[in-house]
Motif scaffolding. Structure first.
Motif, PDB file in Angstrom:
ATOM      1  N   TRP A   7       0.835  -1.192   0.000  1.00 42.05           N
ATOM      2  CA  TRP A   7       0.000   0.000   0.000  1.00 42.05           C
ATOM      3  C   TRP A   7       0.877   1.252   0.000  1.00 42.05           C
ATOM      4  O   TRP A   7       2.020   1.225   0.409  1.00 42.05           O
ATOM      5  N   GLU A   8       0.287   2.329  -0.490  1.00 40.03           N
ATOM      6  CA  GLU A   8       0.938   3.634  -0.426  1.00 40.03           C
ATOM      7  C   GLU A   8      -0.145   4.692  -0.250  1.00 40.03           C
ATOM      8  O   GLU A   8      -1.027   4.843  -1.086  1.00 40.03           O
ATOM      9  N   ALA A   9      -0.073   5.398   0.872  1.00 42.03           N
ATOM     10  CA  ALA A   9      -1.018   6.473   1.183  1.00 42.03           C
ATOM     11  C   ALA A   9      -0.299   7.805   0.994  1.00 42.03           C
ATOM     12  O   ALA A   9       0.034   8.492   1.958  1.00 42.03           O
ATOM     13  N   SER A  10      -0.024   8.139  -0.252  1.00 42.17           N
ATOM     14  CA  SER A  10       0.736   9.349  -0.599  1.00 42.17           C
ATOM     15  C   SER A  10       1.989   9.431   0.259  1.00 42.17           C
ATOM     16  O   SER A  10       2.696   8.451   0.396  1.00 42.17           O
ATOM     17  N   SER A  11       2.248  10.573   0.870  1.00 40.15           N
ATOM     18  CA  SER A  11       3.449  10.705   1.701  1.00 40.15           C
ATOM     19  C   SER A  11       3.185  10.326   3.155  1.00 40.15           C
ATOM     20  O   SER A  11       4.050  10.482   4.000  1.00 40.15           O
ATOM     21  N   CYS A  12       2.004   9.809   3.452  1.00 39.09           N
ATOM     22  CA  CYS A  12       1.631   9.487   4.832  1.00 39.09           C
ATOM     23  C   CYS A  12       2.201   8.144   5.291  1.00 39.09           C
ATOM     24  O   CYS A  12       2.736   8.035   6.381  1.00 39.09           O
ATOM     25  N   SER A  13       2.052   7.115   4.489  1.00 37.65           N
ATOM     26  CA  SER A  13       2.592   5.804   4.840  1.00 37.65           C
ATOM     27  C   SER A  13       2.642   4.918   3.603  1.00 37.65           C
ATOM     28  O   SER A  13       1.943   5.151   2.621  1.00 37.65           O
ATOM     29  N   LYS A  14       3.484   3.899   3.682  1.00 36.13           N
ATOM     30  CA  LYS A  14       3.556   2.909   2.613  1.00 36.13           C
ATOM     31  C   LYS A  14       4.282   1.694   3.157  1.00 36.13           C
ATOM     32  O   LYS A  14       4.963   1.761   4.189  1.00 36.13           O
ATOM     33  N   GLY A  15       4.125   0.564   2.464  1.00 40.30           N
ATOM     34  CA  GLY A  15       4.830  -0.627   2.896  1.00 40.30           C
ATOM     35  C   GLY A  15       4.333  -1.872   2.195  1.00 40.30           C
ATOM     36  O   GLY A  15       3.435  -1.825   1.352  1.00 40.30           O
ATOM     37  N   ILE A  16       4.944  -2.989   2.559  1.00 39.27           N
ATOM     38  CA  ILE A  16       4.553  -4.310   2.064  1.00 39.27           C
ATOM     39  C   ILE A  16       4.301  -5.165   3.291  1.00 39.27           C
ATOM     40  O   ILE A  16       5.107  -5.200   4.220  1.00 39.27           O
ATOM     41  N   SER A  17       3.191  -5.859   3.290  1.00 42.78           N
ATOM     42  CA  SER A  17       2.794  -6.627   4.466  1.00 42.78           C
ATOM     43  C   SER A  17       3.688  -7.834   4.703  1.00 42.78           C
ATOM     44  O   SER A  17       4.386  -8.296   3.799  1.00 42.78           O
ATOM     45  N   GLN A  18       3.636  -8.339   5.902  1.00 39.16           N
ATOM     46  CA  GLN A  18       4.263  -9.615   6.242  1.00 39.16           C
ATOM     47  C   GLN A  18       3.248 -10.741   6.099  1.00 39.16           C
ATOM     48  O   GLN A  18       3.614 -11.912   6.051  1.00 39.16           O
ATOM     49  N   VAL A  19       1.973 -10.382   6.030  1.00 38.02           N
ATOM     50  CA  VAL A  19       0.880 -11.349   5.913  1.00 38.02           C
ATOM     51  C   VAL A  19       0.823 -11.863   4.485  1.00 38.02           C
ATOM     52  O   VAL A  19       0.878 -11.093   3.526  1.00 38.02           O
ATOM     53  N   GLU A  20       0.720 -13.193   4.328  1.00 29.44           N
ATOM     54  CA  GLU A  20       0.596 -13.803   2.992  1.00 29.44           C
ATOM     55  C   GLU A  20      -0.791 -14.416   2.862  1.00 29.44           C
ATOM     56  O   GLU A  20      -1.334 -14.982   3.800  1.00 29.44           O
ATOM     57  N   PHE A  21      -1.348 -14.295   1.673  1.00 30.17           N
ATOM     58  CA  PHE A  21      -2.620 -14.924   1.344  1.00 30.17           C
ATOM     59  C   PHE A  21      -2.365 -15.920   0.227  1.00 30.17           C
ATOM     60  O   PHE A  21      -1.533 -15.680  -0.655  1.00 30.17           O
ATOM     61  N   THR A  22      -3.067 -17.033   0.236  1.00 24.50           N
ATOM     62  CA  THR A  22      -2.934 -18.056  -0.791  1.00 24.50           C
ATOM     63  C   THR A  22      -4.101 -17.971  -1.751  1.00 24.50           C
ATOM     64  O   THR A  22      -5.256 -17.968  -1.334  1.00 24.50           O
ATOM     65  N   CYS A  23      -3.808 -17.917  -3.046  1.00 24.91           N
ATOM     66  CA  CYS A  23      -4.846 -17.864  -4.066  1.00 24.91           C
ATOM     67  C   CYS A  23      -5.552 -19.216  -4.139  1.00 24.91           C
ATOM     68  O   CYS A  23      -4.881 -20.249  -4.289  1.00 24.91           O
ATOM     69  N   VAL A  24      -6.859 -19.208  -4.025  1.00 30.84           N
ATOM     70  CA  VAL A  24      -7.633 -20.456  -4.059  1.00 30.84           C
ATOM     71  C   VAL A  24      -7.933 -20.894  -5.471  1.00 30.84           C
ATOM     72  O   VAL A  24      -7.882 -20.150  -6.389  1.00 30.84           O
TER      73      VAL A  24
END
Length: 104
Positions: free
Chosen positions: A87-104
């Motif tokens: 995610w990227e919220a303009s200059s407020c915050s951004k990142g890549i999660s540690q949570v993984e989801f599996t495509c069903v």
């Protein structure tokens, strides 16, 4: 004087993104090399601060988008593919999660 103010405003916009128009962008990315599979423009706001709900809830909203995307099969991605949310919220915050989801 007016030229100096205009130059300072342009520098702020160039360095900190556009504070007059902020947006929340989300992407489902691969869990290893962070290749984007799908992206969304989640929300935006004009003349808002980082305290605005559209910015503070950006990561939470993105997580929901990617969780639903994974539970619906991830489009053309092979079954069992692992994705994370970015995610990227303009200059407020951004990142890549540690949570993984599996495509069903």
């Amino acid at each position: 004087m007016k030229l100096a103010v205009l130059i300072v405003l342009c520098l702020i916009v160039a360095i900190n993104a556009n504070p007059l128009s902020r947006s929340c962008e989300c992407a489902a990315v691969s869990n290893t090399v962070h290749f984007p599979f799908r992206s969304w423009d989640v929300s935006s706001c004009k003349l808002c601060s980082c305290a605005n709900a559209a910015m503070t809830k950006c990561e939470e909203s993105c997580k929901t988008y990617v969780e639903v995307y994974a539970n619906s099969g991830c489009g053309k991605a092979p079954k069992g593919t692992k994705v994370k949310y970015s995610w990227e919220a303009s200059s407020c915050s951004k990142g890549i999660s540690q949570v993984e989801f599996t495509c069903v």
